[in-house]
Design a protein around this motif. Structure first.
Motif, PDB file in Angstrom:
ATOM      1  N   GLU A  27       0.858  -1.191   0.000  1.00 42.49           N
ATOM      2  CA  GLU A  27       0.000   0.000   0.000  1.00 42.49           C
ATOM      3  C   GLU A  27       0.895   1.242   0.000  1.00 42.49           C
ATOM      4  OE1 GLU A  27      -0.606   0.682   4.772  1.00 42.49           O
ATOM      5  OE2 GLU A  27      -2.282  -0.154   3.598  1.00 42.49           O
ATOM      6  N   THR A  28       0.254   2.387  -0.189  1.00 44.97           N
ATOM      7  CA  THR A  28       0.948   3.673  -0.170  1.00 44.97           C
ATOM      8  C   THR A  28       0.714   4.328   1.182  1.00 44.97           C
ATOM      9  OG1 THR A  28       0.594   3.914  -2.544  1.00 44.97           O
ATOM     10  CG2 THR A  28       1.220   5.886  -1.308  1.00 44.97           C
ATOM     11  N   ALA A  36       0.566   7.179   4.046  1.00 46.92           N
ATOM     12  CA  ALA A  36       0.273   8.633   4.155  1.00 46.92           C
ATOM     13  C   ALA A  36       1.199   9.224   5.209  1.00 46.92           C
ATOM     14  CB  ALA A  36      -1.183   8.842   4.517  1.00 46.92           C
ATOM     15  N   GLY A  66       3.227   9.279   0.841  1.00 50.21           N
ATOM     16  CA  GLY A  66       2.945   8.435  -0.330  1.00 50.21           C
ATOM     17  C   GLY A  66       4.002   7.391  -0.616  1.00 50.21           C
ATOM     18  N   PRO A  83      -4.413   1.655  -5.648  1.00 53.53           N
ATOM     19  CA  PRO A  83      -5.633   2.466  -5.685  1.00 53.53           C
ATOM     20  C   PRO A  83      -5.384   3.955  -5.485  1.00 53.53           C
ATOM     21  CG  PRO A  83      -5.980   0.484  -4.388  1.00 53.53           C
ATOM     22  CD  PRO A  83      -4.519   0.541  -4.705  1.00 53.53           C
ATOM     23  N   ASP A  84      -4.401   4.327  -4.666  1.00 58.93           N
ATOM     24  CA  ASP A  84      -4.177   5.745  -4.396  1.00 58.93           C
ATOM     25  C   ASP A  84      -2.993   6.286  -5.186  1.00 58.93           C
ATOM     26  OD1 ASP A  84      -2.419   4.148  -3.155  1.00 58.93           O
ATOM     27  OD2 ASP A  84      -2.486   5.151  -1.199  1.00 58.93           O
ATOM     28  N   GLY A  85      -2.580   5.571  -6.286  1.00 62.75           N
ATOM     29  CA  GLY A  85      -1.471   6.060  -7.089  1.00 62.75           C
ATOM     30  C   GLY A  85      -1.820   6.038  -8.563  1.00 62.75           C
ATOM     31  N   THR A  86      -0.924   6.636  -9.333  1.00 64.95           N
ATOM     32  CA  THR A  86      -1.121   6.679 -10.781  1.00 64.95           C
ATOM     33  C   THR A  86       0.013   6.019 -11.545  1.00 64.95           C
ATOM     34  OG1 THR A  86      -0.053   8.861 -10.858  1.00 64.95           O
ATOM     35  CG2 THR A  86      -2.463   8.814 -10.628  1.00 64.95           C
TER      36      THR A  86
END
Length: 442
Positions: A42-43, A45, A48, A126-129
Protein backbone atom coordinates in the motif's frame (compact mmCIF):
# COMPACT_ATOMS: atom_id res chain seq x y z
CA UNK A 1 17.06 -53.39 -29.42
CA UNK A 2 13.46 -52.23 -29.75
CA UNK A 3 12.89 -52.66 -26.02
CA UNK A 4 16.05 -50.65 -25.31
CA UNK A 5 14.91 -47.88 -27.66
CA UNK A 6 11.47 -47.85 -26.04
CA UNK A 7 12.94 -47.64 -22.55
CA UNK A 8 15.29 -44.79 -23.52
CA UNK A 9 12.39 -42.90 -25.10
CA UNK A 10 10.28 -43.52 -21.99
CA UNK A 11 13.11 -42.23 -19.78
CA UNK A 12 13.43 -39.00 -21.79
CA UNK A 13 9.68 -38.37 -21.99
CA UNK A 14 8.93 -39.18 -18.34
CA UNK A 15 11.87 -37.13 -17.06
CA UNK A 16 10.78 -34.18 -19.17
CA UNK A 17 7.17 -34.50 -17.98
CA UNK A 18 8.27 -34.63 -14.33
CA UNK A 19 10.54 -31.60 -14.76
CA UNK A 20 7.68 -29.68 -16.34
CA UNK A 21 5.42 -30.70 -13.47
CA UNK A 22 7.92 -29.50 -10.82
CA UNK A 23 8.43 -26.26 -12.71
CA UNK A 24 4.69 -25.62 -12.79
CA UNK A 25 4.48 -26.28 -9.04
CA UNK A 26 7.32 -23.83 -8.32
CA UNK A 27 5.77 -21.20 -10.56
CA UNK A 28 2.38 -21.73 -8.90
CA UNK A 29 4.02 -21.22 -5.49
CA UNK A 30 5.74 -18.06 -6.72
CA UNK A 31 2.47 -16.76 -8.09
CA UNK A 32 0.86 -17.31 -4.69
CA UNK A 33 3.67 -15.28 -3.07
CA UNK A 34 3.22 -12.62 -5.75
CA UNK A 35 -0.51 -12.40 -4.99
CA UNK A 36 0.25 -12.13 -1.28
CA UNK A 37 2.85 -9.39 -1.92
CA UNK A 38 0.36 -7.50 -4.07
CA UNK A 39 -2.31 -7.71 -1.39
CA UNK A 40 0.02 -6.40 1.36
CA UNK A 41 1.44 -3.47 -0.62
CA UNK A 42 0.00 0.00 0.00
CA UNK A 43 0.95 3.67 -0.17
CA UNK A 44 1.70 5.20 3.23
CA UNK A 45 0.27 8.63 4.15
CA UNK A 46 1.12 11.44 4.12
CA UNK A 47 4.32 11.11 2.04
CA UNK A 48 2.95 8.43 -0.33
CA UNK A 49 5.84 6.04 0.14
CA UNK A 50 5.36 2.30 -0.47
CA UNK A 51 5.13 -0.11 2.45
CA UNK A 52 3.95 -3.61 3.35
CA UNK A 53 1.20 -4.00 5.93
CA UNK A 54 2.63 -7.34 7.05
CA UNK A 55 5.18 -10.08 6.45
CA UNK A 56 4.84 -12.73 3.76
CA UNK A 57 4.00 -16.11 5.23
CA UNK A 58 7.03 -18.06 4.00
CA UNK A 59 9.89 -17.69 6.56
CA UNK A 60 12.51 -18.06 3.85
CA UNK A 61 11.85 -14.43 2.88
CA UNK A 62 13.32 -13.44 6.24
CA UNK A 63 16.42 -15.67 6.09
CA UNK A 64 19.39 -14.11 4.27
CA UNK A 65 20.28 -15.70 0.93
CA UNK A 66 17.67 -18.42 1.41
CA UNK A 67 16.94 -18.77 -2.32
CA UNK A 68 13.47 -17.15 -2.12
CA UNK A 69 13.22 -13.38 -2.67
CA UNK A 70 10.81 -10.55 -3.35
CA UNK A 71 11.36 -7.00 -4.57
CA UNK A 72 9.14 -3.97 -5.25
CA UNK A 73 10.26 -1.18 -7.61
CA UNK A 74 8.19 1.98 -7.28
CA UNK A 75 8.23 5.37 -8.94
CA UNK A 76 11.28 7.59 -8.59
CA UNK A 77 13.63 4.71 -7.88
CA UNK A 78 11.86 3.74 -4.68
CA UNK A 79 12.53 0.04 -3.88
CA UNK A 80 11.40 -2.48 -1.23
CA UNK A 81 13.00 -5.87 -0.88
CA UNK A 82 12.94 -8.96 1.28
CA UNK A 83 15.42 -9.54 4.08
CA UNK A 84 16.58 -12.68 2.23
CA UNK A 85 18.15 -10.45 -0.41
CA UNK A 86 20.41 -8.92 2.28
CA UNK A 87 22.35 -6.24 0.44
CA UNK A 88 21.66 -7.61 -3.06
CA UNK A 89 19.27 -6.30 -5.70
CA UNK A 90 17.45 -8.27 -8.38
CA UNK A 91 18.48 -6.90 -11.76
CA UNK A 92 15.48 -7.35 -14.00
CA UNK A 93 15.43 -7.15 -17.80
CA UNK A 94 13.57 -4.24 -19.40
CA UNK A 95 9.96 -5.26 -19.78
CA UNK A 96 6.63 -3.61 -20.51
CA UNK A 97 3.63 -5.00 -18.65
CA UNK A 98 -0.01 -4.02 -18.56
CA UNK A 99 -1.76 -3.61 -15.24
CA UNK A 100 -1.98 -6.99 -13.47
CA UNK A 101 -0.05 -8.89 -16.16
CA UNK A 102 2.47 -11.52 -14.98
CA UNK A 103 5.71 -12.34 -16.85
CA UNK A 104 8.21 -15.14 -16.25
CA UNK A 105 11.99 -14.81 -16.61
CA UNK A 106 15.10 -16.94 -16.09
CA UNK A 107 17.85 -14.83 -14.55
CA UNK A 108 21.37 -15.66 -13.59
CA UNK A 109 23.26 -15.56 -11.49
CA UNK A 110 21.29 -14.81 -8.31
CA UNK A 111 22.55 -13.56 -4.95
CA UNK A 112 23.77 -17.02 -3.93
CA UNK A 113 22.69 -19.31 -6.74
CA UNK A 114 23.61 -19.80 -10.41
CA UNK A 115 20.13 -19.16 -11.76
CA UNK A 116 16.75 -17.76 -10.66
CA UNK A 117 13.17 -18.33 -11.75
CA UNK A 118 11.42 -14.95 -11.65
CA UNK A 119 7.78 -13.87 -11.81
CA UNK A 120 6.95 -10.19 -12.05
CA UNK A 121 3.75 -8.17 -12.14
CA UNK A 122 2.94 -4.52 -12.79
CA UNK A 123 0.11 -2.98 -10.70
CA UNK A 124 -1.28 0.47 -10.13
CA UNK A 125 -2.21 0.98 -6.48
CA UNK A 126 -5.63 2.47 -5.69
CA UNK A 127 -4.18 5.75 -4.40
CA UNK A 128 -1.47 6.06 -7.09
CA UNK A 129 -1.12 6.68 -10.78
CA UNK A 130 2.31 5.22 -11.55
CA UNK A 131 2.63 1.45 -11.99
CA UNK A 132 4.61 -0.48 -9.43
CA UNK A 133 6.74 -3.47 -10.46
CA UNK A 134 6.49 -6.45 -8.08
CA UNK A 135 8.97 -9.32 -8.38
CA UNK A 136 9.20 -12.76 -6.72
CA UNK A 137 12.19 -15.02 -7.43
CA UNK A 138 13.26 -18.55 -6.43
CA UNK A 139 16.42 -20.56 -6.81
CA UNK A 140 16.21 -22.61 -10.04
CA UNK A 141 17.68 -25.53 -8.14
CA UNK A 142 14.20 -26.00 -6.64
CA UNK A 143 13.34 -27.31 -10.12
CA UNK A 144 16.66 -28.77 -11.25
CA UNK A 145 17.51 -30.88 -8.23
CA UNK A 146 14.17 -32.78 -7.89
CA UNK A 147 14.11 -33.27 -11.66
CA UNK A 148 17.67 -34.62 -11.68
CA UNK A 149 16.96 -36.92 -8.71
CA UNK A 150 13.83 -38.23 -10.40
CA UNK A 151 15.72 -38.75 -13.67
CA UNK A 152 18.40 -40.80 -11.90
CA UNK A 153 15.81 -42.92 -10.10
CA UNK A 154 13.84 -43.34 -13.31
CA UNK A 155 16.93 -44.37 -15.31
CA UNK A 156 17.86 -46.95 -12.68
CA UNK A 157 14.30 -48.30 -12.55
CA UNK A 158 14.06 -48.56 -16.34
CA UNK A 159 17.47 -50.25 -16.47
CA UNK A 160 16.25 -52.85 -13.98
CA UNK A 161 13.04 -53.21 -16.01
CA UNK A 162 15.09 -53.66 -19.20
CA UNK A 163 17.17 -56.41 -17.58
CA UNK A 164 14.00 -58.08 -16.33
CA UNK A 165 12.46 -57.91 -19.82
CA UNK A 166 15.67 -59.32 -21.31
CA UNK A 167 15.62 -62.19 -18.84
CA UNK A 168 11.94 -62.79 -19.56
CA UNK A 169 12.67 -62.83 -23.30
CA UNK A 170 15.46 -65.36 -22.80
CA UNK A 171 13.16 -67.56 -20.71
CA UNK A 172 10.38 -67.17 -23.27
CA UNK A 173 12.68 -68.22 -26.11
CA UNK A 174 14.02 -71.17 -24.14
CA UNK A 175 10.55 -72.36 -23.16
CA UNK A 176 9.03 -71.51 -26.54
CA UNK A 177 11.69 -73.39 -28.51
CA UNK A 178 11.65 -76.43 -26.25
CA UNK A 179 8.98 -78.16 -28.40
CA UNK A 180 11.27 -77.70 -31.42
CA UNK A 181 14.07 -79.45 -29.55
CA UNK A 182 11.67 -82.30 -28.88
CA UNK A 183 10.69 -82.25 -32.56
CA UNK A 184 14.36 -82.47 -33.49
CA UNK A 185 14.77 -85.55 -31.29
CA UNK A 186 11.71 -87.15 -32.89
CA UNK A 187 13.12 -86.36 -36.32
CA UNK A 188 16.32 -88.17 -35.38
CA UNK A 189 14.20 -91.11 -34.18
CA UNK A 190 12.25 -91.18 -37.46
CA UNK A 191 15.43 -90.89 -39.49
CA UNK A 192 16.99 -93.69 -37.44
CA UNK A 193 14.00 -95.96 -37.97
CA UNK A 194 12.80 -96.00 -34.36
CA UNK A 195 9.47 -94.36 -35.29
CA UNK A 196 7.49 -94.04 -38.50
CA UNK A 197 5.63 -90.85 -37.59
CA UNK A 198 5.98 -87.78 -35.38
CA UNK A 199 4.02 -87.86 -32.14
CA UNK A 200 0.93 -85.65 -32.23
CA UNK A 201 -0.08 -86.03 -28.58
CA UNK A 202 0.87 -83.44 -25.95
CA UNK A 203 2.13 -81.11 -28.67
CA UNK A 204 1.72 -77.33 -28.26
CA UNK A 205 -0.82 -75.85 -30.63
CA UNK A 206 1.89 -73.67 -32.20
CA UNK A 207 3.87 -76.77 -33.25
CA UNK A 208 0.97 -79.11 -34.01
CA UNK A 209 0.46 -77.89 -37.63
CA UNK A 210 4.18 -78.48 -38.29
CA UNK A 211 4.05 -82.05 -36.98
CA UNK A 212 0.93 -82.73 -39.03
CA UNK A 213 2.58 -81.41 -42.18
CA UNK A 214 5.69 -83.48 -41.49
CA UNK A 215 3.54 -86.60 -41.04
CA UNK A 216 1.76 -85.82 -44.31
CA UNK A 217 5.16 -85.45 -45.98
CA UNK A 218 6.21 -88.85 -44.62
CA UNK A 219 2.96 -90.38 -45.85
CA UNK A 220 3.53 -88.81 -49.26
CA UNK A 221 7.08 -90.19 -49.40
CA UNK A 222 5.84 -93.67 -48.47
CA UNK A 223 3.11 -93.45 -51.11
CA UNK A 224 5.65 -92.37 -53.73
CA UNK A 225 7.91 -95.26 -52.78
CA UNK A 226 5.00 -97.70 -52.92
CA UNK A 227 3.94 -96.41 -56.34
CA UNK A 228 7.53 -96.67 -57.56
CA UNK A 229 7.65 -100.30 -56.42
CA UNK A 230 4.37 -101.04 -58.19
CA UNK A 231 5.61 -99.35 -61.36
CA UNK A 232 8.83 -101.32 -61.23
CA UNK A 233 6.84 -104.53 -60.83
CA UNK A 234 4.51 -103.62 -63.68
CA UNK A 235 7.45 -102.78 -65.91
CA UNK A 236 9.18 -106.03 -65.06
CA UNK A 237 6.00 -108.00 -65.73
CA UNK A 238 5.38 -106.17 -69.01
CA UNK A 239 8.92 -106.74 -70.24
CA UNK A 240 9.19 -110.31 -69.02
CA UNK A 241 6.70 -111.67 -71.52
CA UNK A 242 8.24 -109.72 -74.39
CA UNK A 243 11.73 -110.86 -73.46
CA UNK A 244 10.54 -114.48 -73.42
CA UNK A 245 9.03 -114.09 -76.87
CA UNK A 246 12.18 -112.40 -78.15
CA UNK A 247 14.31 -115.19 -76.77
CA UNK A 248 12.16 -117.76 -78.60
CA UNK A 249 12.28 -115.70 -81.80
CA UNK A 250 16.06 -115.50 -81.62
CA UNK A 251 16.35 -119.26 -81.07
CA UNK A 252 14.16 -119.89 -84.11
CA UNK A 253 16.18 -117.56 -86.34
CA UNK A 254 17.59 -119.24 -89.40
CA UNK A 255 18.84 -117.88 -92.71
CA UNK A 256 15.61 -118.96 -94.31
CA UNK A 257 13.24 -117.13 -92.02
CA UNK A 258 15.23 -113.99 -91.08
CA UNK A 259 13.15 -111.80 -93.36
CA UNK A 260 9.97 -113.18 -91.80
CA UNK A 261 11.15 -112.81 -88.18
CA UNK A 262 12.69 -109.32 -88.50
CA UNK A 263 9.35 -107.43 -88.62
CA UNK A 264 8.08 -109.40 -85.63
CA UNK A 265 11.25 -108.56 -83.68
CA UNK A 266 11.00 -104.88 -84.59
CA UNK A 267 7.37 -104.76 -83.49
CA UNK A 268 8.19 -106.51 -80.24
CA UNK A 269 11.09 -104.13 -79.55
CA UNK A 270 8.87 -101.14 -80.28
CA UNK A 271 6.30 -102.54 -77.86
CA UNK A 272 8.98 -102.88 -75.21
CA UNK A 273 10.12 -99.29 -75.81
CA UNK A 274 6.55 -98.04 -75.43
CA UNK A 275 6.16 -100.02 -72.20
CA UNK A 276 9.36 -98.46 -70.89
CA UNK A 277 8.18 -94.96 -71.83
CA UNK A 278 4.78 -95.63 -70.29
CA UNK A 279 6.05 -96.84 -66.92
CA UNK A 280 8.87 -94.32 -66.73
CA UNK A 281 6.35 -91.53 -67.29
CA UNK A 282 4.12 -92.95 -64.56
CA UNK A 283 7.05 -93.19 -62.15
CA UNK A 284 8.13 -89.61 -62.90
CA UNK A 285 4.60 -88.29 -62.42
CA UNK A 286 4.17 -90.25 -59.20
CA UNK A 287 7.36 -88.73 -57.80
CA UNK A 288 6.47 -85.19 -58.92
CA UNK A 289 2.89 -85.20 -57.67
CA UNK A 290 2.34 -82.78 -54.82
CA UNK A 291 5.93 -81.49 -54.83
CA UNK A 292 5.80 -77.77 -53.97
CA UNK A 293 7.20 -75.25 -56.44
CA UNK A 294 6.67 -77.45 -59.54
CA UNK A 295 4.84 -75.61 -62.31
CA UNK A 296 4.80 -75.48 -66.13
CA UNK A 297 3.58 -72.79 -68.52
CA UNK A 298 0.88 -74.39 -70.67
CA UNK A 299 1.23 -71.84 -73.50
CA UNK A 300 4.93 -72.65 -74.02
CA UNK A 301 4.35 -76.41 -74.19
CA UNK A 302 1.40 -76.10 -76.59
CA UNK A 303 3.35 -73.73 -78.85
CA UNK A 304 6.27 -76.17 -79.09
CA UNK A 305 4.01 -79.14 -79.84
CA UNK A 306 2.07 -77.14 -82.43
CA UNK A 307 5.23 -76.23 -84.34
CA UNK A 308 6.43 -79.84 -84.32
CA UNK A 309 3.12 -81.35 -85.45
CA UNK A 310 2.60 -78.75 -88.17
CA UNK A 311 5.98 -79.71 -89.64
CA UNK A 312 5.20 -83.45 -89.38
CA UNK A 313 1.83 -83.05 -91.14
CA UNK A 314 2.81 -80.23 -93.48
CA UNK A 315 1.91 -82.23 -96.60
CA UNK A 316 -1.70 -82.59 -95.39
CA UNK A 317 -2.19 -78.85 -94.81
CA UNK A 318 -3.58 -79.26 -91.29
CA UNK A 319 -4.55 -76.11 -89.40
CA UNK A 320 -3.95 -76.27 -85.63
CA UNK A 321 -5.91 -73.58 -83.80
CA UNK A 322 -4.82 -72.65 -80.28
CA UNK A 323 -7.09 -70.81 -77.83
CA UNK A 324 -5.63 -70.62 -74.32
CA UNK A 325 -6.44 -68.27 -71.46
CA UNK A 326 -3.61 -66.12 -70.15
CA UNK A 327 -1.46 -67.31 -67.26
CA UNK A 328 -2.31 -71.04 -67.35
CA UNK A 329 0.22 -73.06 -65.32
CA UNK A 330 0.13 -76.82 -64.85
CA UNK A 331 1.07 -78.04 -61.37
CA UNK A 332 3.50 -80.70 -62.53
CA UNK A 333 6.57 -81.50 -64.61
CA UNK A 334 6.98 -80.10 -68.12
CA UNK A 335 7.78 -83.54 -69.57
CA UNK A 336 4.51 -84.98 -68.24
CA UNK A 337 2.43 -82.19 -69.77
CA UNK A 338 4.28 -82.68 -73.07
CA UNK A 339 3.57 -86.43 -72.88
CA UNK A 340 -0.16 -85.95 -72.29
CA UNK A 341 -0.80 -83.12 -74.75
CA UNK A 342 1.61 -84.61 -77.29
CA UNK A 343 -0.33 -87.90 -77.40
CA UNK A 344 -3.70 -86.16 -77.63
CA UNK A 345 -2.59 -83.67 -80.29
CA UNK A 346 -0.79 -86.39 -82.28
CA UNK A 347 -3.92 -88.58 -82.27
CA UNK A 348 -6.03 -85.59 -83.32
CA UNK A 349 -3.67 -84.79 -86.22
CA UNK A 350 -3.70 -88.43 -87.38
CA UNK A 351 -7.49 -88.53 -87.60
CA UNK A 352 -8.28 -84.91 -88.51
CA UNK A 353 -9.34 -83.94 -92.02
CA UNK A 354 -8.32 -80.28 -92.00
CA UNK A 355 -8.60 -78.76 -88.50
CA UNK A 356 -7.38 -79.42 -84.96
CA UNK A 357 -8.27 -77.13 -82.10
CA UNK A 358 -6.50 -76.87 -78.71
CA UNK A 359 -8.29 -74.86 -76.00
CA UNK A 360 -7.60 -74.29 -72.33
CA UNK A 361 -8.98 -72.32 -69.40
CA UNK A 362 -8.90 -72.30 -65.63
CA UNK A 363 -11.71 -73.73 -63.52
CA UNK A 364 -11.47 -72.04 -60.15
CA UNK A 365 -8.03 -71.64 -58.58
CA UNK A 366 -6.93 -75.29 -58.56
CA UNK A 367 -7.98 -76.88 -61.85
CA UNK A 368 -7.07 -76.54 -65.53
CA UNK A 369 -9.37 -77.70 -68.34
CA UNK A 370 -7.51 -78.54 -71.56
CA UNK A 371 -9.33 -79.85 -74.65
CA UNK A 372 -8.07 -81.19 -77.99
CA UNK A 373 -10.65 -81.53 -80.80
CA UNK A 374 -10.49 -82.58 -84.44
CA UNK A 375 -12.80 -82.64 -87.44
CA UNK A 376 -12.20 -86.32 -88.12
CA UNK A 377 -14.73 -89.16 -88.24
CA UNK A 378 -15.24 -89.15 -84.48
CA UNK A 379 -16.01 -92.17 -82.34
CA UNK A 380 -19.30 -93.79 -81.27
CA UNK A 381 -20.17 -93.62 -77.58
CA UNK A 382 -19.68 -97.36 -77.03
CA UNK A 383 -16.19 -97.20 -78.54
CA UNK A 384 -15.28 -94.15 -76.44
CA UNK A 385 -16.19 -96.13 -73.31
CA UNK A 386 -13.58 -98.78 -74.25
CA UNK A 387 -10.80 -96.20 -74.39
CA UNK A 388 -8.30 -95.61 -73.07
CA UNK A 389 -7.32 -99.21 -72.35
CA UNK A 390 -3.72 -100.27 -72.97
CA UNK A 391 -3.44 -102.08 -76.28
CA UNK A 392 -6.93 -101.12 -77.53
CA UNK A 393 -6.76 -99.23 -80.85
CA UNK A 394 -9.36 -97.69 -83.11
CA UNK A 395 -8.13 -99.68 -86.13
CA UNK A 396 -4.94 -100.54 -87.91
CA UNK A 397 -5.14 -97.81 -90.58
CA UNK A 398 -2.80 -95.51 -88.67
CA UNK A 399 0.45 -96.44 -86.88
CA UNK A 400 0.53 -96.90 -83.12
CA UNK A 401 0.62 -99.37 -80.27
CA UNK A 402 -2.57 -98.53 -78.38
CA UNK A 403 -0.67 -97.15 -75.39
CA UNK A 404 -0.94 -93.40 -76.06
CA UNK A 405 -4.32 -92.69 -74.49
CA UNK A 406 -3.57 -95.11 -71.65
CA UNK A 407 -0.43 -93.10 -70.85
CA UNK A 408 -2.46 -89.88 -70.89
CA UNK A 409 -5.09 -91.37 -68.59
CA UNK A 410 -2.55 -92.78 -66.14
CA UNK A 411 -0.54 -89.57 -65.95
CA UNK A 412 -3.68 -87.47 -65.46
CA UNK A 413 -4.93 -89.75 -62.68
CA UNK A 414 -1.55 -89.71 -60.95
CA UNK A 415 -1.81 -85.92 -60.79
CA UNK A 416 -5.36 -86.18 -59.44
CA UNK A 417 -6.93 -85.30 -62.79
CA UNK A 418 -8.94 -87.18 -65.40
CA UNK A 419 -9.24 -87.82 -69.14
CA UNK A 420 -12.66 -87.79 -70.82
CA UNK A 421 -13.55 -88.53 -74.45
CA UNK A 422 -16.60 -86.89 -76.01
CA UNK A 423 -17.96 -85.51 -79.26
CA UNK A 424 -16.32 -82.38 -80.59
CA UNK A 425 -18.23 -79.12 -80.50
CA UNK A 426 -20.46 -78.00 -83.35
CA UNK A 427 -18.38 -77.07 -86.39
CA UNK A 428 -15.84 -79.87 -86.05
CA UNK A 429 -17.81 -83.06 -85.55
CA UNK A 430 -14.87 -85.25 -84.58
CA UNK A 431 -13.51 -86.40 -81.23
CA UNK A 432 -12.95 -84.21 -78.16
CA UNK A 433 -10.34 -85.29 -75.61
CA UNK A 434 -10.71 -83.32 -72.40
CA UNK A 435 -8.04 -83.18 -69.67
CA UNK A 436 -8.62 -81.94 -66.14
CA UNK A 437 -5.32 -81.24 -64.39
CA UNK A 438 -4.14 -79.46 -61.22
CA UNK A 439 -3.13 -75.84 -61.63
CA UNK A 440 0.11 -74.52 -60.18
CA UNK A 441 -0.67 -72.23 -57.26
CA UNK A 442 0.94 -68.79 -57.25
Amino acid sequence: MWVACALVAANVILADLFREHVQRRVEAELETHLDQLTAMLETAAPDGRLRLVGELSDPRFRRPLSGLYWQVDGPGGERLRSRSLWDQVLTLPPDTLTDGEVHRHDLGPGPAEPRLVVLERSVVLPDGTTPVRLTVAADARLVDEPAAAFARTLALSLAVLGLALLAAAVVQVEVGLRPLARLRRELAAVRGGLHRRFATTAVPIEVEPLTQDLNLLLEHSEAVLARARVQAGNLAHALKADLTVLANEVRELAPANVAEAAPRLEARLERMRRHLDHHMARARAAAARGVPGVGTEVTTVVAGLTRTLERLHAERGLAIEVSLSDGLRFGGEREDLQEMLGNLMDNACKWARRRVRVAGRAEGRDTLLLAVEDDGPGLPAERRAALPVPGVRLDESVPGTGLGLAVVRDLAELYGGALRLDEAEVGLGGLRAELRLPAARG
